[in-house]
Design an enzyme around this catalytic site. Structure first.
Site, PDB file in Angstrom:
ATOM      1  CB  SER A 105       3.697  12.162  77.572  1.00  0.00           C
ATOM      2  OG  SER A 105       2.985  13.093  76.840  1.00  0.00           O
ATOM      3  CG  ASP A 145       9.309  16.230  73.177  1.00  0.00           C
ATOM      4  OD1 ASP A 145       8.110  15.985  72.969  1.00  0.00           O
ATOM      5  OD2 ASP A 145      10.038  15.502  73.873  1.00  0.00           O
ATOM      6  CG  HIS A 156       5.923  13.423  72.780  1.00  0.00           C
ATOM      7  ND1 HIS A 156       6.246  14.254  73.830  1.00  0.00           N
ATOM      8  CD2 HIS A 156       4.813  12.738  73.169  1.00  0.00           C
ATOM      9  CE1 HIS A 156       5.364  14.079  74.798  1.00  0.00           C
ATOM     10  NE2 HIS A 156       4.484  13.165  74.437  1.00  0.00           N
TER      11      HIS A 156
HETATM   12  N1  LIG Z   1      -1.151   8.777  72.387  1.00  0.00           N
HETATM   13  C1  LIG Z   1      -0.187   9.436  73.065  1.00  0.00           C
HETATM   14  C2  LIG Z   1       0.726   8.708  73.812  1.00  0.00           C
HETATM   15  C3  LIG Z   1       1.720   9.354  74.510  1.00  0.00           C
HETATM   16  C4  LIG Z   1       1.790  10.708  74.448  1.00  0.00           C
HETATM   17  C5  LIG Z   1       0.899  11.452  73.715  1.00  0.00           C
HETATM   18  C6  LIG Z   1      -0.087  10.822  73.017  1.00  0.00           C
HETATM   19  C7  LIG Z   1      -1.062  11.603  72.174  1.00  0.00           C
HETATM   20  O1  LIG Z   1      -2.004  11.076  71.665  1.00  0.00           O
HETATM   21  C8  LIG Z   1      -0.842  13.051  72.000  1.00  0.00           C
HETATM   22  C9  LIG Z   1      -1.762  13.796  71.064  1.00  0.00           C
HETATM   23  N2  LIG Z   1      -3.078  13.243  70.985  1.00  0.00           N
HETATM   24  C10 LIG Z   1      -1.134  13.879  69.701  1.00  0.00           C
HETATM   25  O2  LIG Z   1      -1.762  13.484  68.703  1.00  0.00           O
HETATM   26  O3  LIG Z   1      -0.041  14.365  69.597  1.00  0.00           O
END
Ligand SMILES: Nc1ccccc1C(=O)C[C@H](N)C(=O)O
Length: 306
Positions: free
Chosen positions: A163, A248, A280
Site C-alpha cells: 500500500s 482491490d 487489500h
Molecule cells: N490501516 C491500513 C493499513 C494498510 C493499508 C491501508 C490502511 C487503511 O487504513 C486504509 C483506509 N484508512 C481504509 O479504511 O481503507
C-alpha cells in the site's frame, strides 16, 4: 480542477470521478468482501500484531536498531536460523496511508522467509502528521543504505512494500545512491497493492494529516518520476514485481497496471500479477503462511529458483 497535462498521458481517469466516488476508490476497507470494513482493519492489525510477537519469540533478532538520529528512525532485523552476514535481505515497508501502522505490528512475512534463509528487516518511518512524504522517502532511502553498510556481504537486498509502503519502495527505484556512501545491492522489488500516483490522494480525506500539495504529490510520485526519467535501470537483472489483489478497488488496480506498463517502457525487468480472491488486507496478512502464492513468489525470486 486546473491540472496541467504531463507528457504523453491523456486526461487521468480519476479526474472524471465525483468526489464521493474518488473517496470510495481510495478507501481500501470499503472493498473487502469477507468481512466488514472495520473488522477487516481490526483483523489486519491483529494478525500483524500476533505475527510480530511470534517472530520476536522464535527468531534471532535485533530490535529498534537506529538507522538515523531521529527518534522514529529505527528498524527490526530478524535472522534465519543459520545466521550469516551473507544472507539475502528482504526489507519491508508497512502500509497505512503514510499515517497509520508500525513496524511493531508488521512482521507478517518474517517466519516463512527466515525459515528459508532470508533475513527480514521491518522499517519504521515517521508517519504523518509527524513526518512529511519527503521525509518518509528520505528515511526509506537511509534505512536501505544502513543495511548495505552493516551487511556489505549480503546476497542481495529485496524491497517489499504494501500500500503506502509499496509507494516508498517504488520511490527507491528512482533514488540517487551517489548522494550516499554506498550503493545498495538491490536485486528485486515486491510492490504489493501500491499507490504510485499520489495526485488523486490530495483530493480525498486521506490527505487530512498528510497536508500534501499537488506539487508534493508530483515530487513524490513514482509514476510521474518514472514517466519523466531518462535514467535506465541500474541492474537489468533487478526484477520488479507489481502485485495487486483481485478485490482491490478499480483505481488501485489501474494504478498498479499503469505503473507496471511504465516500468516496461523504461526498460525495467518487470512483471505484473493480479492475485486471485484476495483483498487489500488479505494480500499482505496471508504472507504469514508458508504455502501462500505470494510467499512462494517472493521466495522463488529471492532464492533464484525457476
Ligand atoms: N490501516 C491500513 C493499513 C494498510 C493499508 C491501508 C490502511 C487503511 O487504513 C486504509 C483506509 N484508512 C481504509 O479504511 O481503507
Amino acid at each position: 480542477m486546473e491540472v496541467p497535462e504531463r507528457g504523453r498521458r491523456a486526461e487521468a481517469p480519476w479526474k472524471k470521478l465525483s468526489k464521493e466516488e474518488l473517496e470510495n476508490q481510495y478507501s481500501p476497507s470499503r472493498w473487502v468482501i469477507r468481512l466488514g470494513a472495520e473488522e477487516a482493519l481490526r483483523t489486519y492489525s491483529q494478525i500483524g500484531d500476533e505475527a510480530t510477537k511470534r517472530a520476536r519469540a522464535t527468531r534471532r533478532n535485533l530490535l529498534h536498531v537506529p538507522y538515523g538520529d531521529g527518534e522514529g528512525e529505527n528498524l527490526d532485523i530478524y535472522f534465519p536460523e543459520q545466521v550469516s552476514e551473507a544472507s539475502p535481505f528482504c526489507v519491508f515497508f508497512h502500509g497505512g496511508y503514510w499515517q497509520s501502522g508500525s513496524k511493531d505490528t508488521s512482521a507478517f512475512m518474517v517466519n516463512p522467509l527466515t525459515a528459508q534463509g532470508v533475513a527480514v528487516v521491518i522499517v519504521a518511518y515517521d508517519i504523518a502528521p509527524k513526518g512529511t512524504l519527503d521525509q518518509m522517502v528520505h528515511q526509506a532511502t537511509r534505512s536501505i543504505v544502513y543495511i548495505q553498510k552493516q551487511y556489505p556481504r549480503n546476497e542481495g537486498i529485496y524491497l517489499c512494500g504494501h500500500s503506502a509502503g509499496a509507494h516508498l519502495a517504488a520511490m527507491m527505484l528512482l533514488a540517487d545512491w551517489t548522494k550516499h556512501a554506498v550503493a545498495p545491492n538491490l536485486r528485486g522489488f515486491f510492490l504489493v497493492s501500491g499507490i504510485y500516483d499520489l495526485e488523486p490522494i490530495v483530493f480525498t480525506s486521506q490527505n487530512g494529516p498528510l497536508l500534501m500539495t499537488l506539487e508534493d504529490a508530483r515530487r513524490n510520485g513514482p509514476q510521474q518520476l518514472l514517466e519523466a526519467a531518462l535514467t535506465q535501470p541500474v541492474d537489468p537483472a533487478c526484477h520488479v514485481l507489481v502485485i495487486v489483489g483481485q478485490h482491490d478497488s478499480p483505481e488501485f488496480s489501474r494504478q498498479s497496471r499503469e505503473f507496471y506498463q511504465t516500468l516496461c517502457r523504461g526498460g525495467w525487468n518487470a512483471s505484473f500479477e493480479e492475485l486471485h480472491d484476495v483483498d487489500h488486507f488479505e494480500i499482505i496478512w496471508k504472507l504469514t503462511q508458508d504455502d501462500y502464492v505470494l510467499t512462494q513468489m517472493i521466495l522463488r525470486t529471492i532464492l533464484q529458483e525457476p
